[in-house]
Design a protein around this motif. Structure first.
Motif, PDB file in Angstrom:
ATOM      1  N   TRP A   1       0.829  -1.205   0.000  1.00  0.00           N
ATOM      2  CA  TRP A   1       0.000   0.000   0.000  1.00  0.00           C
ATOM      3  C   TRP A   1       0.864   1.256   0.000  1.00  0.00           C
TER       4      TRP A   1
ATOM      5  N   TRP B   1      -3.292   6.720  -1.414  1.00  0.00           N
ATOM      6  CA  TRP B   1      -4.391   5.971  -0.792  1.00  0.00           C
ATOM      7  C   TRP B   1      -4.812   6.680   0.487  1.00  0.00           C
TER       8      TRP B   1
ATOM      9  N   LYS C   1      -6.979   6.089   4.126  1.00  0.00           N
ATOM     10  CA  LYS C   1      -7.557   5.073   5.003  1.00  0.00           C
ATOM     11  C   LYS C   1      -9.039   5.373   5.219  1.00  0.00           C
ATOM     12  N   ASN C   2      -9.846   4.316   5.081  1.00  0.00           N
ATOM     13  CA  ASN C   2     -11.288   4.409   5.261  1.00  0.00           C
ATOM     14  C   ASN C   2     -11.716   3.194   6.072  1.00  0.00           C
TER      15      ASN C   2
ATOM     16  N   ASN D   1     -10.080  -0.254   5.309  1.00  0.00           N
ATOM     17  CA  ASN D   1      -9.721  -0.273   3.887  1.00  0.00           C
ATOM     18  C   ASN D   1      -8.883   0.938   3.509  1.00  0.00           C
ATOM     19  N   TRP D   2      -8.282   0.854   2.314  1.00  0.00           N
ATOM     20  CA  TRP D   2      -7.552   1.969   1.731  1.00  0.00           C
ATOM     21  C   TRP D   2      -8.229   2.318   0.414  1.00  0.00           C
ATOM     22  N   ASP D   3      -8.702   3.559   0.285  1.00  0.00           N
ATOM     23  CA  ASP D   3      -9.382   4.015  -0.923  1.00  0.00           C
ATOM     24  C   ASP D   3      -8.411   4.741  -1.833  1.00  0.00           C
TER      25      ASP D   3
END
Length: 125
Positions: free
Chosen positions: A71, A110, A112-113, A116-118
């Motif tokens: 990531w 990216w 962080k959400n 997850n990573w958007d």
């Protein structure tokens, strides 16, 4: 947040390596945690494809990435001020199977959400 990347093939002590300078710039104030990933991509790669044989031409094949995390590296955990710039530099060994004339370096931002990573933004050389 915008992304930028520049790479060269090293000389002297960095001969046989890819020197990468990757940048991210916040266009406005940001909140949250962001990572910047740097990826080595083959523009085209001839290899086996099921049903097509040994000489199939694949496009945009991931060859590797910089650092220890696919990531990327964290560039901020708390956001950023408008116009704040982040820089990451890497020296990546060239694998003997890589065709230097057919590679490109891509950086992806990216966010962080939750767990997850958007995807936020990307650029290539």
């Amino acid at each position: 947040i915008g992304a930028g990347v520049h790479w060269t093939i090293g000389a002297g002590p960095n001969a046989g390596k890819i020197n990468v300078n990757a940048y991210a710039k916040a266009f406005s104030a940001l909140t949250g945690e962001y990572k910047m990933g740097v990826y080595i991509i083959a523009k085209k790669l001839t290899a086996y494809q099921n049903g097509q044989g040994d000489n199939y031409e694949h496009h945009k094949v991931l060859l590797g990435f910089a650092g220890d995390d696919s990531w990327g590296e964290t560039i901020t955990t708390t956001g950023a001020a408008a116009d704040q710039v982040f820089h990451k530099g890497y020296v990546i060994p060239l694998e003997p199977t890589w065709n230097v004339n057919d590679i490109e370096v891509v950086s992806i931002i990216w966010k962080k959400n939750g767990a997850n990573w958007d995807f936020v933004n990307a650029t290539t050389n």
